[in-house]
Scaffold this motif. Sequence first.
Motif, short mmCIF file in Angstrom:
data_model
loop_
_atom_site.label_atom_id
_atom_site.label_comp_id
_atom_site.label_asym_id
_atom_site.label_seq_id
_atom_site.Cartn_x
_atom_site.Cartn_y
_atom_site.Cartn_z
N GLN A 161 0.81 -1.21 0.00
CA GLN A 161 0.00 0.00 0.00
C GLN A 161 0.84 1.27 0.00
O GLN A 161 0.47 2.27 -0.59
CB GLN A 161 -0.97 0.00 1.20
CG GLN A 161 -2.07 -1.05 1.07
CD GLN A 161 -3.28 -0.72 1.92
OE1 GLN A 161 -3.55 0.45 2.21
NE2 GLN A 161 -4.03 -1.74 2.31
N LYS A 162 2.00 1.22 0.64
CA LYS A 162 2.85 2.41 0.69
C LYS A 162 3.37 2.79 -0.70
O LYS A 162 3.77 3.95 -0.92
CB LYS A 162 4.03 2.18 1.64
CG LYS A 162 5.00 1.09 1.23
CD LYS A 162 6.12 0.91 2.24
CE LYS A 162 7.07 -0.20 1.85
NZ LYS A 162 7.74 0.05 0.53
N GLN A 200 -4.14 6.69 5.68
CA GLN A 200 -3.11 7.04 4.71
C GLN A 200 -3.72 7.52 3.39
O GLN A 200 -3.17 8.39 2.71
CB GLN A 200 -2.20 5.83 4.45
CG GLN A 200 -0.92 6.15 3.69
CD GLN A 200 -0.03 7.11 4.47
OE1 GLN A 200 0.10 7.01 5.68
NE2 GLN A 200 0.56 8.05 3.77
N PHE A 201 -4.87 6.96 3.04
CA PHE A 201 -5.48 7.28 1.75
C PHE A 201 -6.70 8.18 1.96
O PHE A 201 -7.48 7.98 2.89
CB PHE A 201 -5.90 6.00 1.03
CG PHE A 201 -4.74 5.22 0.50
CD1 PHE A 201 -4.29 5.36 -0.80
CD2 PHE A 201 -4.07 4.32 1.32
CE1 PHE A 201 -3.22 4.64 -1.29
CE2 PHE A 201 -2.98 3.59 0.86
CZ PHE A 201 -2.55 3.76 -0.45
N ASN A 211 -2.74 8.80 -1.97
CA ASN A 211 -1.95 8.46 -0.80
C ASN A 211 -1.27 9.74 -0.30
O ASN A 211 -0.47 10.34 -1.02
CB ASN A 211 -0.90 7.41 -1.19
CG ASN A 211 -0.11 6.90 0.01
OD1 ASN A 211 -0.03 7.54 1.04
ND2 ASN A 211 0.50 5.73 -0.15
#
Length: 253
Positions: A161-162, A200-201, A211
């Motif tokens: 995801q990062k 984060q999103f 993001n």
Amino acid sequence: MKTLIVDDEPLARNELNYLLTQNGQFEKIEEAETISETLEKMLYDTYDVIFLDINLMNESGLDLAEKIKKMQQPPHIIFATAHDNFAVRAFELNATDYILKPFEQARIDAAVARVASQIQPKSTEQTETLQQQDNPPEIQTNKAPSVLPIEVDERIYVLNQKDIIALSVEAGKTTLHTTEQDFVTSEPMNNFAKRLDSHQFIRIHRATIINKAHIQTIEHWFNYTYQVTLTHQLKVQVSRSYMKSFKQAIGLD
């Protein structure tokens, strides 16, 4: 580390046991062939990781994963199976990895390394948890997994995801922009949104999710909105209906 291999095929258990022994990071390797046997072993011992097949005689490893997920301190789960069509469901159950038979040493080693990297920081996290018990943080991270599986052209990619810069929708297709490449899929963006880390999103448009970690610059745009430049010079616009939540999310409000 300690591990439990759950598979109803003796040959598959033997092969995986050998590869894990060759890996050299396990002080204990045990085996089980049914859900009931697995749960019984977990009553009397703890495991860092469970290698879990999906088809277990007349039982499903996915059902077992559901039960394990509800434990207070569940072990990591690595699905080890001959079937590649359950990967998305597996990662929805917070699986750490998904490996296919026949097993290869390099692939096993990579899966074990992923588990080891997540186990090592535990002592530090436990210390921080004890320190914060009297003063819990205002924002607590959600339980979203750190990876996001997507299916493109009958192949499943597992994205960190990062590394996801943004998600966008155009002409009925969802594009996931990442630091490596773009992935285009017919799966609705809202299906991914449910599995993204909500801290984060952030959604900036009904057709765009970004993001926060990849924001480079923010410029004033038409109609009192913003244009946001992300990693790789990806430019997106914040719609007026999302301006308030966007500013709150990045600390401008």
